[in-house]
Design an enzyme around this catalytic site. Structure first.
Site, PDB file in Angstrom:
ATOM      1  N   VAL A  35      56.911  64.632  50.047  1.00 11.01           N
ATOM      2  CA  VAL A  35      55.724  64.649  49.189  1.00 11.01           C
ATOM      3  C   VAL A  35      55.998  63.677  48.043  1.00 11.01           C
ATOM      4  O   VAL A  35      57.064  63.731  47.433  1.00 11.01           O
ATOM      5  CB  VAL A  35      55.467  66.073  48.643  1.00 11.01           C
ATOM      6  CG1 VAL A  35      54.429  66.065  47.541  1.00 11.01           C
ATOM      7  CG2 VAL A  35      55.034  66.999  49.780  1.00 11.01           C
ATOM      8  N   ASP A  95      61.255  66.050  49.926  1.00 10.08           N
ATOM      9  CA  ASP A  95      60.358  67.074  50.473  1.00 10.08           C
ATOM     10  C   ASP A  95      59.168  66.423  51.181  1.00 10.08           C
ATOM     11  O   ASP A  95      58.208  67.107  51.545  1.00 10.08           O
ATOM     12  CB  ASP A  95      59.880  68.024  49.370  1.00 10.08           C
ATOM     13  CG  ASP A  95      59.111  67.306  48.262  1.00 10.08           C
ATOM     14  OD1 ASP A  95      58.975  66.062  48.326  1.00 10.08           O
ATOM     15  OD2 ASP A  95      58.639  67.981  47.337  1.00 10.08           O
ATOM     16  N   HIS A  99      55.698  77.212  53.527  1.00  5.05           N
ATOM     17  CA  HIS A  99      56.424  76.687  54.704  1.00  5.05           C
ATOM     18  C   HIS A  99      55.538  76.732  55.945  1.00  5.05           C
ATOM     19  O   HIS A  99      55.495  75.780  56.730  1.00  5.05           O
ATOM     20  CB  HIS A  99      57.673  77.527  54.989  1.00  5.05           C
ATOM     21  CG  HIS A  99      58.812  77.318  54.046  1.00  5.05           C
ATOM     22  ND1 HIS A  99      59.246  76.083  53.631  1.00  5.05           N
ATOM     23  CD2 HIS A  99      59.638  78.217  53.451  1.00  5.05           C
ATOM     24  CE1 HIS A  99      60.303  76.231  52.824  1.00  5.05           C
ATOM     25  NE2 HIS A  99      60.545  77.519  52.694  1.00  5.05           N
ATOM     26  N   ASP A 115      60.141  84.903  40.625  1.00  8.11           N
ATOM     27  CA  ASP A 115      58.689  84.889  40.831  1.00  8.11           C
ATOM     28  C   ASP A 115      57.919  84.446  39.585  1.00  8.11           C
ATOM     29  O   ASP A 115      56.961  83.678  39.678  1.00  8.11           O
ATOM     30  CB  ASP A 115      58.192  86.275  41.265  1.00  8.11           C
ATOM     31  CG  ASP A 115      58.406  86.519  42.762  1.00  8.11           C
ATOM     32  OD1 ASP A 115      59.130  85.725  43.393  1.00  8.11           O
ATOM     33  OD2 ASP A 115      57.837  87.494  43.283  1.00  8.11           O
ATOM     34  N   THR A 137      56.060  64.978  43.799  1.00  9.77           N
ATOM     35  CA  THR A 137      57.028  65.934  43.259  1.00  9.77           C
ATOM     36  C   THR A 137      58.282  65.161  42.854  1.00  9.77           C
ATOM     37  O   THR A 137      58.689  64.235  43.564  1.00  9.77           O
ATOM     38  CB  THR A 137      57.404  67.010  44.295  1.00  9.77           C
ATOM     39  OG1 THR A 137      57.794  66.358  45.511  1.00  9.77           O
ATOM     40  CG2 THR A 137      56.231  67.945  44.572  1.00  9.77           C
ATOM     41  N   LEU A 186      64.950  87.261  51.354  1.00 13.78           N
ATOM     42  CA  LEU A 186      63.655  87.765  50.875  1.00 13.78           C
ATOM     43  C   LEU A 186      62.568  87.585  51.919  1.00 13.78           C
ATOM     44  O   LEU A 186      61.657  88.414  52.046  1.00 13.78           O
ATOM     45  CB  LEU A 186      63.234  87.019  49.611  1.00 13.78           C
ATOM     46  CG  LEU A 186      64.243  86.929  48.457  1.00 13.78           C
ATOM     47  CD1 LEU A 186      63.699  86.045  47.356  1.00 13.78           C
ATOM     48  CD2 LEU A 186      64.556  88.308  47.929  1.00 13.78           C
ATOM     49  N   HIS A 212      55.588  81.323  48.736  1.00 15.89           N
ATOM     50  CA  HIS A 212      56.590  80.336  49.156  1.00 15.89           C
ATOM     51  C   HIS A 212      56.645  80.236  50.689  1.00 15.89           C
ATOM     52  O   HIS A 212      56.610  79.143  51.252  1.00 15.89           O
ATOM     53  CB  HIS A 212      57.948  80.753  48.565  1.00 15.89           C
ATOM     54  CG  HIS A 212      59.125  79.933  48.980  1.00 15.89           C
ATOM     55  ND1 HIS A 212      59.703  78.990  48.158  1.00 15.89           N
ATOM     56  CD2 HIS A 212      59.853  79.914  50.132  1.00 15.89           C
ATOM     57  CE1 HIS A 212      60.725  78.430  48.787  1.00 15.89           C
ATOM     58  NE2 HIS A 212      60.844  78.974  49.991  1.00 15.89           N
ATOM     59  N   GLU A 213      56.696  81.387  51.347  1.00 12.22           N
ATOM     60  CA  GLU A 213      56.809  81.375  52.813  1.00 12.22           C
ATOM     61  C   GLU A 213      55.540  80.847  53.476  1.00 12.22           C
ATOM     62  O   GLU A 213      55.606  80.124  54.473  1.00 12.22           O
ATOM     63  CB  GLU A 213      57.147  82.772  53.346  1.00 12.22           C
ATOM     64  CG  GLU A 213      58.457  83.378  52.841  1.00 12.22           C
ATOM     65  CD  GLU A 213      59.682  82.493  53.022  1.00 12.22           C
ATOM     66  OE1 GLU A 213      59.666  81.621  53.915  1.00 12.22           O
ATOM     67  OE2 GLU A 213      60.641  82.660  52.258  1.00 12.22           O
TER      68      GLU A 213
END
Ligand code: ARG
Ligand code: ZN
Length: 245
Positions: free
Chosen positions: A177, A175, A159, A216, A180, A113, A155-156
């Site tokens: 973080v 992650d 990143h 999504d 989360t 994607l 999402h991208e």
């Protein structure tokens, strides 16, 4: 970070077919999604479960259209090795990549994607690639369903702003973080809440985080910890300080 971060966006559109040459309105719908999602202004933000209401965050970054560059091509797919970013390979070189976020909109192939470059990489390849079929908002019946709400770019860009996948790309991985939950692995579709992890402590997974792999309509939040990780790249010495000027 002094003041609000505003990121100029350049869309580089590579097309062979008319369908790949997506309209300015379609690109604008993508910008609108980014501005909603990164400012907690998305309509589904209020669907965040009460369990996570203490950590859900407004990242507070604005995306502004800078320009749209279009180029016709004979290539049927571009792959994931950055050919679309190089004019010598038929692609389009990025415009001012240290001060503008470059998007490449093209057919990637292989069921991918989109993909992004993390902060700290080469300027010549910096930016985000999203397959033409998944840019912006499209009808629920289009070929792009269930990736039809522009969340691939959210999402991208996550990143691109230094966020890792919520499962840490490993079984019960990190992650980096703190706020989360630990996820077993990637989640797909739209998991029924609560979805329990089998990692230590069996936490409820935050499947609605943009950095998971759900459909999504199943992703609608970032956390305060993710926001801190993003903020850190914009301070003096940070990998995207040039965007904070
Ligand atoms: N890099 C991921 C892929 O290509 C993007 C996943 C985006 N997820 C989404 N719901 N749009 O598979
Ligand atoms: Zn990803």
């Amino acid at each position: 970070v002094n003041g609000k971060i505003e990121i100029p966006v350049v869309f580089n559109v590579l097309y062979r077919t008319a369908a790949e040459n997506i309209s300015n309105a379609q690109l604008q719908s993508q910008l609108d999604v980014l501005n909603a999602d990164f400012n907690a202004a998305n309509a589904d933000f209020n669907q965040v479960p009460a369990l996570f209401s203490g950590v859900k965050a407004n990242v507070g970054i604005t995306f502004v259209l800078d320009q749209v560059i279009r180029k016709s091509t004979t290539k049927t797919s571009w792959g994931t090795r950055d050919a679309m970013k190089k004019s010598k390979q038929g692609g389009i070189n990025p415009t001012s990549p240290t001060t503008k976020l470059n998007f490449w909109v093209c057919t990637i192939g292989g069921g991918i994607l989109g993909y992004a470059q993390f902060p700290g990489g080469a300027s010549a390849t910096d930016g985000v690639v999203v397959d033409s079929k998944y840019v912006g908002v499209t009808s629920n019946t289009g070929a792009s369903y269930p990736y039809n709400l522009g969340r691939t770019a959210t999402h991208e860009v996550g990143h691109w702003l230094n966020l890792r996948h919520i499962w840490g790309d490993a079984t019960c991985g990190s992650d980096l973080v703190a706020d989360t939950p630990t996820h077993n692995t990637a989640n797909y579709g739209v998991p029924t809440y609560p979805h329990y992890s089998t990692c230590t402590g069996a936490p409820v997974e935050m499947t609605m985080n943009y950095m998971d792999y759900t459909d999504d309509r199943g992703m609608y939040m970032f956390t305060a910890g993710q926001k801190s990780r993003i903020d850190a790249i914009f301070i003096s010495g940070g990998a995207r300080f040039s965007f904070a000027q």
